[in-house]
Scaffold this motif. Sequence first.
Motif, PDB file in Angstrom:
ATOM      1  N   GLU A 240      -2.516  -2.067  -1.460  1.00 15.34           N
ATOM      2  CA  GLU A 240      -3.271  -3.087  -0.603  1.00 15.34           C
ATOM      3  C   GLU A 240      -4.693  -3.183  -0.922  1.00 15.34           C
ATOM      4  N   ALA A 241      -5.540  -2.174  -1.718  1.00 14.65           N
ATOM      5  CA  ALA A 241      -6.730  -2.411  -2.038  1.00 14.65           C
ATOM      6  C   ALA A 241      -6.770  -3.425  -3.095  1.00 14.65           C
ATOM      7  N   LEU A 242      -5.819  -3.123  -3.956  1.00 14.45           N
ATOM      8  CA  LEU A 242      -5.777  -3.930  -5.182  1.00 14.45           C
ATOM      9  C   LEU A 242      -5.532  -5.336  -5.051  1.00 14.45           C
ATOM     10  N   THR A 243      -4.404  -5.628  -3.932  1.00 12.93           N
ATOM     11  CA  THR A 243      -4.338  -6.890  -3.405  1.00 12.93           C
ATOM     12  C   THR A 243      -5.600  -7.741  -2.964  1.00 12.93           C
TER      13      THR A 243
ATOM     14  N   VAL B 128     -17.769  -2.681  -4.764  1.00 18.21           N
ATOM     15  CA  VAL B 128     -16.888  -3.952  -3.977  1.00 18.21           C
ATOM     16  C   VAL B 128     -15.618  -2.979  -3.850  1.00 18.21           C
ATOM     17  N   PHE B 129     -15.179  -2.614  -4.724  1.00 21.09           N
ATOM     18  CA  PHE B 129     -13.710  -1.760  -4.547  1.00 21.09           C
ATOM     19  C   PHE B 129     -13.630  -0.557  -3.715  1.00 21.09           C
ATOM     20  N   LEU B 130     -14.834   0.169  -3.885  1.00 23.94           N
ATOM     21  CA  LEU B 130     -14.924   1.326  -2.892  1.00 23.94           C
ATOM     22  C   LEU B 130     -14.942   0.721  -1.325  1.00 23.94           C
ATOM     23  N   ASN B 131     -15.707  -0.405  -1.304  1.00 23.71           N
ATOM     24  CA  ASN B 131     -15.873  -0.743   0.110  1.00 23.71           C
ATOM     25  C   ASN B 131     -14.393  -1.264   0.737  1.00 23.71           C
ATOM     26  N   ILE B 132     -13.540  -1.889  -0.316  1.00 22.23           N
ATOM     27  CA  ILE B 132     -12.288  -2.231   0.174  1.00 22.23           C
ATOM     28  C   ILE B 132     -11.253  -0.911   0.352  1.00 22.23           C
TER      29      ILE B 132
ATOM     30  N   VAL C 279      -9.303  -0.502   3.938  1.00 25.18           N
ATOM     31  CA  VAL C 279      -8.087  -0.462   4.078  1.00 25.18           C
ATOM     32  C   VAL C 279      -7.357   0.929   4.372  1.00 25.18           C
ATOM     33  N   HIS C 280      -8.078   1.968   4.371  1.00 29.64           N
ATOM     34  CA  HIS C 280      -7.527   3.412   4.766  1.00 29.64           C
ATOM     35  C   HIS C 280      -8.086   3.565   5.916  1.00 29.64           C
ATOM     36  N   SER C 281      -9.318   3.067   6.286  1.00 29.37           N
ATOM     37  CA  SER C 281      -9.775   3.619   7.849  1.00 29.37           C
ATOM     38  C   SER C 281      -9.593   5.182   8.158  1.00 29.37           C
TER      39      SER C 281
END
Length: 297
Positions: free
Chosen positions: A119-122, A279-283, A287-289
């Motif tokens: 989901e994060a990669l998407t 940016v990817f770390l924030n994503i 998505v994991h919350s």
Amino acid sequence: MMKLDFDERDLRSLRVFCAVAEAGGFAAAEKKLAMSKPSISRHVREVEARLGVKLCERGRSGFRLTPEGDVALDLASAAFQALGRIRPEIDAVHGILSGRLAIGIGEHTLTHPACKLPEALTEMRRLAPGVEPQILVMTFNELAQSLNEGRVDLVIRGKYTDDRDFFHVPIYREIHRVYVADFVDRSKIPNLPLIYRQHPYVEHAIRSGRYHRGPNAAGLDSVAAMVATGFYQGMLPTHYGDLIKARFNLNVEESSPVYQHEGCAIFSTARPISQRIKVFLNILKRVHSYRSERSPA
């Protein structure tokens, strides 16, 4: 004093040397470089002449780097990685994210129900289509080594100790326990060897004196296969054990210790963090919350 300013040809020859060293020899590098062995050998000799040292031994006994070659490989690899970051970082100044995003993960990471890497990669693809993700599956020890050497930008792995060299972003929780085959007589379980693999929890369990070390195994599948024979005990993450226990008649050993940690996105504090990693770390966090137990209420 020797002048060592490298020109364009020197840099090309240095790249060839790195490719040969990483491939483990001239023959293995031929296909990778699409070059003939004599051409490859010429480039390596030119680097050696430029530096005034022998970088590798090659002959009937095989290929190996000299101590000087080990140093040259480490420094050259780091230099080329830094050069590769120039364009992506300049693009980032203009709000454009590009370049490679190398992510190291352990085996069976995606079997954890709370891991949302796809989901994060998407989402990363949607926000930064110019970034090219690369997923590398590695052993526990390889993940830390690759992060230290800069071969990956970040890894997803458990946090077992506090380490100043790494920064950890918790994204889920993982539990490990000892499994046995359910047909083993309870009275015999304490005498079953604990399968050894290079992992902090396995090593801690053996040091505790409660278990004696069994044969080595590489990977969770090999541990599970050996436990299923009934001759051994084995440490497994419970999310993985839950997937296979019915098929192979495995159960958590009744008096098994419980080991738990946070699964984290981890990156090195030894080098500047790029905008695409930020940016990817924030994503990942979004998505994991995941709420760490140490987070304020």
